[in-house]
Design a protein around this motif. Structure first.
Motif, PDB file in Angstrom:
ATOM      1  N   PHE A 487     -10.815  13.377  -2.273  1.00  9.98           N
ATOM      2  CA  PHE A 487      -9.741  12.525  -1.767  1.00  9.98           C
ATOM      3  C   PHE A 487     -10.381  11.309  -1.103  1.00  9.98           C
ATOM      4  O   PHE A 487     -11.298  11.447  -0.280  1.00  9.98           O
ATOM      5  CB  PHE A 487      -8.899  13.255  -0.712  1.00  9.98           C
ATOM      6  CG  PHE A 487      -7.969  14.293  -1.254  1.00  9.98           C
ATOM      7  CD1 PHE A 487      -6.810  13.931  -1.924  1.00  9.98           C
ATOM      8  CD2 PHE A 487      -8.230  15.638  -1.059  1.00  9.98           C
ATOM      9  CE1 PHE A 487      -5.938  14.900  -2.401  1.00  9.98           C
ATOM     10  CE2 PHE A 487      -7.372  16.614  -1.532  1.00  9.98           C
ATOM     11  CZ  PHE A 487      -6.212  16.237  -2.208  1.00  9.98           C
ATOM     12  N   THR A 488      -9.884  10.129  -1.423  1.00 10.22           N
ATOM     13  CA  THR A 488     -10.415   8.917  -0.816  1.00 10.22           C
ATOM     14  C   THR A 488      -9.369   7.811  -0.858  1.00 10.22           C
ATOM     15  O   THR A 488      -8.476   7.822  -1.718  1.00 10.22           O
ATOM     16  CB  THR A 488     -11.700   8.447  -1.533  1.00 10.22           C
ATOM     17  OG1 THR A 488     -12.232   7.302  -0.862  1.00 10.22           O
ATOM     18  CG2 THR A 488     -11.415   8.072  -2.981  1.00 10.22           C
ATOM     19  N   CYS A 489      -9.487   6.858   0.075  1.00 11.24           N
ATOM     20  CA  CYS A 489      -8.698   5.628  -0.033  1.00 11.24           C
ATOM     21  C   CYS A 489      -9.653   4.429  -0.052  1.00 11.24           C
ATOM     22  O   CYS A 489      -9.283   3.324   0.345  1.00 11.24           O
ATOM     23  CB  CYS A 489      -7.664   5.521   1.083  1.00 11.24           C
ATOM     24  SG  CYS A 489      -8.320   5.515   2.761  1.00 11.24           S
ATOM     25  N   ASP A 490     -10.884   4.677  -0.501  1.00 14.48           N
ATOM     26  CA  ASP A 490     -11.857   3.601  -0.680  1.00 14.48           C
ATOM     27  C   ASP A 490     -11.239   2.505  -1.551  1.00 14.48           C
ATOM     28  O   ASP A 490     -10.727   2.777  -2.648  1.00 14.48           O
ATOM     29  CB  ASP A 490     -13.117   4.156  -1.337  1.00 14.48           C
ATOM     30  CG  ASP A 490     -14.157   3.089  -1.593  1.00 14.48           C
ATOM     31  OD1 ASP A 490     -14.998   2.855  -0.715  1.00 14.48           O
ATOM     32  OD2 ASP A 490     -14.112   2.481  -2.686  1.00 14.48           O
ATOM     33  N   LYS A 491     -11.290   1.286  -1.066  1.00 14.86           N
ATOM     34  CA  LYS A 491     -10.574   0.193  -1.724  1.00 14.86           C
ATOM     35  C   LYS A 491     -11.085  -0.067  -3.138  1.00 14.86           C
ATOM     36  O   LYS A 491     -10.294  -0.226  -4.087  1.00 14.86           O
ATOM     37  CB  LYS A 491     -10.695  -1.079  -0.876  1.00 14.86           C
ATOM     38  CG  LYS A 491      -9.821  -2.219  -1.367  1.00 14.86           C
ATOM     39  CD  LYS A 491      -9.797  -3.359  -0.369  1.00 14.86           C
ATOM     40  CE  LYS A 491      -8.857  -4.467  -0.852  1.00 14.86           C
ATOM     41  NZ  LYS A 491      -8.776  -5.583   0.141  1.00 14.86           N
ATOM     42  N   GLU A 492     -12.403  -0.109  -3.296  1.00 16.48           N
ATOM     43  CA  GLU A 492     -12.961  -0.414  -4.620  1.00 16.48           C
ATOM     44  C   GLU A 492     -12.717   0.730  -5.606  1.00 16.48           C
ATOM     45  O   GLU A 492     -12.396   0.484  -6.780  1.00 16.48           O
ATOM     46  CB  GLU A 492     -14.457  -0.709  -4.499  1.00 16.48           C
ATOM     47  CG  GLU A 492     -14.750  -2.025  -3.804  1.00 16.48           C
ATOM     48  CD  GLU A 492     -16.226  -2.353  -3.787  1.00 16.48           C
ATOM     49  OE1 GLU A 492     -16.576  -3.503  -4.076  1.00 16.48           O
ATOM     50  OE2 GLU A 492     -17.027  -1.440  -3.507  1.00 16.48           O
ATOM     51  N   LEU A 493     -12.863   1.967  -5.143  1.00 18.10           N
ATOM     52  CA  LEU A 493     -12.581   3.097  -6.034  1.00 18.10           C
ATOM     53  C   LEU A 493     -11.121   3.107  -6.450  1.00 18.10           C
ATOM     54  O   LEU A 493     -10.783   3.349  -7.614  1.00 18.10           O
ATOM     55  CB  LEU A 493     -12.939   4.416  -5.344  1.00 18.10           C
ATOM     56  CG  LEU A 493     -14.306   5.029  -5.629  1.00 18.10           C
ATOM     57  CD1 LEU A 493     -14.453   6.354  -4.891  1.00 18.10           C
ATOM     58  CD2 LEU A 493     -14.521   5.236  -7.124  1.00 18.10           C
ATOM     59  N   GLY A 494     -10.224   2.862  -5.477  1.00 19.88           N
ATOM     60  CA  GLY A 494      -8.798   2.826  -5.782  1.00 19.88           C
ATOM     61  C   GLY A 494      -8.462   1.758  -6.801  1.00 19.88           C
ATOM     62  O   GLY A 494      -7.661   1.977  -7.716  1.00 19.88           O
ATOM     63  N   GLU A 495      -9.101   0.601  -6.669  1.00 23.12           N
ATOM     64  CA  GLU A 495      -8.863  -0.482  -7.619  1.00 23.12           C
ATOM     65  C   GLU A 495      -9.382  -0.107  -9.006  1.00 23.12           C
ATOM     66  O   GLU A 495      -8.751  -0.392 -10.030  1.00 23.12           O
ATOM     67  CB  GLU A 495      -9.539  -1.757  -7.120  1.00 23.12           C
ATOM     68  CG  GLU A 495      -9.293  -2.990  -7.970  1.00 23.12           C
ATOM     69  CD  GLU A 495      -7.829  -3.416  -8.015  1.00 23.12           C
ATOM     70  OE1 GLU A 495      -7.476  -4.165  -8.953  1.00 23.12           O
ATOM     71  OE2 GLU A 495      -7.049  -2.997  -7.140  1.00 23.12           O
ATOM     72  N   ASP A 496     -10.523   0.568  -9.042  1.00 25.03           N
ATOM     73  CA  ASP A 496     -11.069   1.025 -10.325  1.00 25.03           C
ATOM     74  C   ASP A 496     -10.115   1.996 -11.023  1.00 25.03           C
ATOM     75  O   ASP A 496      -9.861   1.887 -12.233  1.00 25.03           O
ATOM     76  CB  ASP A 496     -12.417   1.724 -10.105  1.00 25.03           C
ATOM     77  CG  ASP A 496     -13.561   0.747  -9.882  1.00 25.03           C
ATOM     78  OD1 ASP A 496     -13.326  -0.472  -9.970  1.00 25.03           O
ATOM     79  OD2 ASP A 496     -14.683   1.211  -9.621  1.00 25.03           O
ATOM     80  N   VAL A 497      -9.607   2.959 -10.276  1.00 25.37           N
ATOM     81  CA  VAL A 497      -8.704   3.955 -10.865  1.00 25.37           C
ATOM     82  C   VAL A 497      -7.437   3.274 -11.371  1.00 25.37           C
ATOM     83  O   VAL A 497      -6.929   3.596 -12.452  1.00 25.37           O
ATOM     84  CB  VAL A 497      -8.381   5.061  -9.842  1.00 25.37           C
ATOM     85  CG1 VAL A 497      -7.289   5.988 -10.374  1.00 25.37           C
ATOM     86  CG2 VAL A 497      -9.633   5.862  -9.508  1.00 25.37           C
ATOM     87  N   ARG A 498      -6.937   2.312 -10.595  1.00 26.37           N
ATOM     88  CA  ARG A 498      -5.743   1.578 -11.043  1.00 26.37           C
ATOM     89  C   ARG A 498      -6.006   0.858 -12.360  1.00 26.37           C
ATOM     90  O   ARG A 498      -5.169   0.856 -13.271  1.00 26.37           O
ATOM     91  CB  ARG A 498      -5.320   0.576  -9.968  1.00 26.37           C
ATOM     92  CG  ARG A 498      -3.992  -0.127 -10.274  1.00 26.37           C
ATOM     93  CD  ARG A 498      -3.797  -1.352  -9.393  1.00 26.37           C
ATOM     94  NE  ARG A 498      -4.804  -2.379  -9.631  1.00 26.37           N
ATOM     95  CZ  ARG A 498      -4.791  -3.202 -10.678  1.00 26.37           C
ATOM     96  NH1 ARG A 498      -3.844  -3.108 -11.611  1.00 26.37           N
ATOM     97  NH2 ARG A 498      -5.731  -4.106 -10.824  1.00 26.37           N
TER      98      ARG A 498
END
Length: 697
Positions: A487-498
């Motif tokens: 579980f993470t809300c890391d901004k760059e990871l979240g953008e990658d998944v999106r």
């Protein structure tokens, strides 16, 4: 003085002698599973379960892998793989090893497990041992429960040989005499309907107190089969089972609707080409020859077995026998302290990345994450991949609630998840009825990545909350398989998944990702770069180490890269549950590579890639194995574990597996495995049990 080892040139590392046939390696894995059925440290009914698993694995091996090799032999008989074997040579190798395995399976059943089960008052009662009261009860059972739904087919010109369902229980019956119409073909076929249980438990009043007495359906049919052929004499009745090609072929260039194409293939799965024939060992040669001719098969794919033709059905015994003393001790999965302290999942994830290690950690936080997302007014959208979910999944229920609450819900369902195709088709319909946006991934590439994205408005900001995993969103298998989830809300990871979700739904071109590697685009080359980096460190005299824990290592270019790393002095540790085509311990090529396999209570399933990186440790998790299909024919993601605390936790887990001296098997250069030997006075290390005990304390 150290011995000088001549380094093998890179070009020579492509030679066949450096590669183990993947199918031979898979059969070796099944032998390790079967070895657990011999292991006296394992509870007795669990030993029976390991036997059944080895048989189930062999079924799938024939349905998919052997079927594929047979097809290749027909299409291009001279083609060779990295091991240098032609399809015909592979089939010969498979036949030898599979026959050895099946012989051992029945030896374990008949000579070890059945006698030991009898000592625990768990009995399989043979026909010759039925008491008069048992005979009477079974006669009544046959008349009322079995006889009405049986349909024997006497073979003649008007009654051709029936279509035999894949892996079904059948009987070929030899007859003399004439029926009511004056016919006598001499043979009949009887198919046992799948609705009938293959094992029948005798009622308590027919057994002694504390005893569990069982009779095989095949024994019941054998005993009373003459009632199906009035006026005729039964000369013999013999079980047989046919395994068929069950893999799908969907022409990606010729389909307009993937759903319809998969539905069409499903209808044919039970009647694919024959790839294996199992027959009762007592069957006369003449009848064996008749069946071989009927199915157009050679003895290479014939198995004469000393017992039931489908040992998988013995798993039912584990459910029927209420004896905790001969089963694994139940355990309670833990919940990470971060979630125990803070019931608000989003607040807990904002504070720090949180790692779950199943089955030691519960899957409940993943379900609760989606439930809270469905209920939260701040959540605008949810995006999810689903490969295997199980029936009546709480994950699916949460997604439906979210859609009905007006949230934008998108689900990428992989229709071609092997043997779950029908379930996924039904799941797609259920989700669409709830107004969920459903897409089927990318034609030609299975969507195997495990991703969930929740988009939440927090003040003026839109925050991406992400769950990434190495295993399926399937609550039941997370109690049986080892997997990691982040579980993470890391901004760059979240953008990658999106971005990955946008690519899957819109079919737009791939855009540059910040932290994720993705197949079929950057994962393979990215892995090669990371191995090359370790090689560069080693060549500069610095410490260099790679630890990879996966289910399979097959892809040739990555194997060559690992050989080169070993030659450069990189320490390479591979923890590979199943197939491994790499040969460890070869002087000049792989003397710095160790390959081990862990076979324990849980199925090892996580994929972890750790690189020392000059002391700046990098750890990645993924749903991808080191296989051609994962690198080039699937959509996978390879995600970093950024938190030092979580990195250290994973490194410590890996160290447990690398020092396991109880459930570990070490691969030898010839492809065989031997159990890890515990040094005298050395404490036993059992990684799975130690993790289980620690996370429950």
């Amino acid at each position: 003085m150290d011995a000088i080892i001549e380094v093998i040139p890179a070009a020579d590392l492509q030679k066949p002698e450096f590669y183990i046939n993947r199918d031979a390696s898979l059969l070796e894995f099944n032998r390790r599973v079967l070895a657990q059925a011999r292991n006296e440290d394992v509870p007795l009914l669990e030993r029976l379960n390991y036997l059944c698993i080895s048989c189930s694995n062999l079924d799938e091996f024939y349905e998919v892998r052997v079927a594929s090799v047979i097809q290749m032999a027909a299409i291009d008989p001279k083609v060779t793989g990295s091991d240098g074997l032609t399809p015909g040579e592979q089939l010969e190798l498979i036949s030898v090893k599979a026959h050895e395995l099946v012989t051992e399976q029945y030896q374990v059943l008949n000579e070890i497990l059945i006698p030991k089960l009898q000592t625990q008052n768990i009995n399989f009662i043979r026909r010759k041992d039925w008491s008069e009261t048992q005979l009477k009860w079974l006669q009544n059972y046959f008349n009322e429960e079995v006889l009405p739904i049986l349909t024997p087919v006497g073979l003649d010109s008007a009654h051709p040989f029936p279509r035999i369902l894949n892996k079904s229980l059948n009987f070929i019956i030899s007859l003399t005499g004439k029926d009511a119409f004056g016919r006598n073909s001499g043979r009949a076929i009887l198919q046992a309907p799948r609705a009938l249980p293959r094992i029948v438990q005798l009622p308590a009043e027919e057994t002694q107190s504390g005893r569990y007495d069982f009779v095989f359906l095949s024994s019941i049919i054998h005993a009373f089969v003459d009632q199906l052929f009035n006026g005729m004499t039964i000369k013999g009745c013999y079980q047989f089972r046919v395994t068929r090609n069950s893999d799908f072929f969907v022409d990606d260039d010729a389909i307009d609707d993937l759903l319809l194409a998969v539905e069409g293939e499903l209808a044919m799965r039970n009647y694919g080409d024959e790839v294996r024939l199992e027959i009762d060992a007592n069957c006369p040669d003449e009848t064996v020859a008749f069946l071989l001719a009927r199915f157009d098969m050679t003895r290479q794919h014939l198995f004469l077995v000393d017992g039931p033709v489908n040992l998988n059905r013995l798993q039912e015994i584990i459910r029927l026998v209420d004896r905790p003393d001969v089963k694994f001790v139940p355990f309670k999965q833990s919940v990470p302290a971060q979630f125990a302290r803070n019931k608000d999942m989003f607040a807990a994830i904002r504070r720090q990345d949180i790692l779950l290690h199943h089955p030691f950690d519960s899957f409940a936080p993943v379900v609760e994450f989606l439930r809270q997302a469905a209920a939260s007014p701040e959540v605008l959208a949810i995006k999810q991949t689903l490969y295997r979910t199980g029936a009546d999944s709480p994950i699916v229920n949460a997604l439906i609630k979210a859609a009905r609450a007006g949230k934008e819900v998108t689900v990428v369902i992989e229709l071609r998840a092997r043997f779950d195709e029908k379930a996924n088709i039904d799941l797609a319909a259920k989700l669409q009825e709830a107004a969920v946006h459903v897409v089927y991934g990318v034609v030609g590439y299975k969507t195997h990545a495990k991703m969930c994205l929740v988009l939440r408005r927090e003040g003026k900001e839109l925050v991406n909350y992400v769950h990434l995993g190495t295993g399926n969103y399937h609550p039941k298998t997370t109690q049986l398989y080892t997997d990691y989830g982040l579980f993470t809300c890391d901004k760059e990871l979240g953008e990658d998944v999106r971005k990955v979700f946008a690519q899957l739904t819109s079919l737009g071109k791939v855009t540059k990702l910040n932290k994720l590697l993705q197949s079929p685009f950057t994962l393979h080359s990215g892995l090669l770069d990371k191995i090359e980096r370790e090689i560069a460190f080693a060549q500069k005299g610095k410490a260099a180490k790679i630890v990879i824990k996966v289910n399979a290592v097959v892809e040739e270019i990555l194997i060559q890269s690992l050989y080169r790393a070993s030659q450069a002095g990189v320490e390479v540790k591979l923890i590979v549950r199943g197939i491994c085509s790499l040969r460890p311990g070869i002087p000049g090529a792989s003397e710095n590579i160790e390959v081990r396999s862990i076979i324990g209570r849980f199925l090892e399933h996580e994929r972890i890639y750790a690189f020392l990186n000059g002391g700046n440790q990098e750890i990645y998790a993924s749903s991808a194995d080191v296989m051609n299909r994962n690198m080039f024919r699937r959509v996978e993601v390879f995600f970093p574990i950024g938190s030092k605390k979580l990195q250290n936790r994973i490194l410590r887990d890996l160290e447990l597996y690398l020092t396991d001296n109880t459930e570990a098997w070490l691969m030898q250069p010839d492809g065989h495995y031997r159990r890890a030997n515990r040094i005298e006075d050395q404490n036993p290390v059992q990684a799975q049990i130690q993790l289980l005990n620690e996370l429950q304390s």
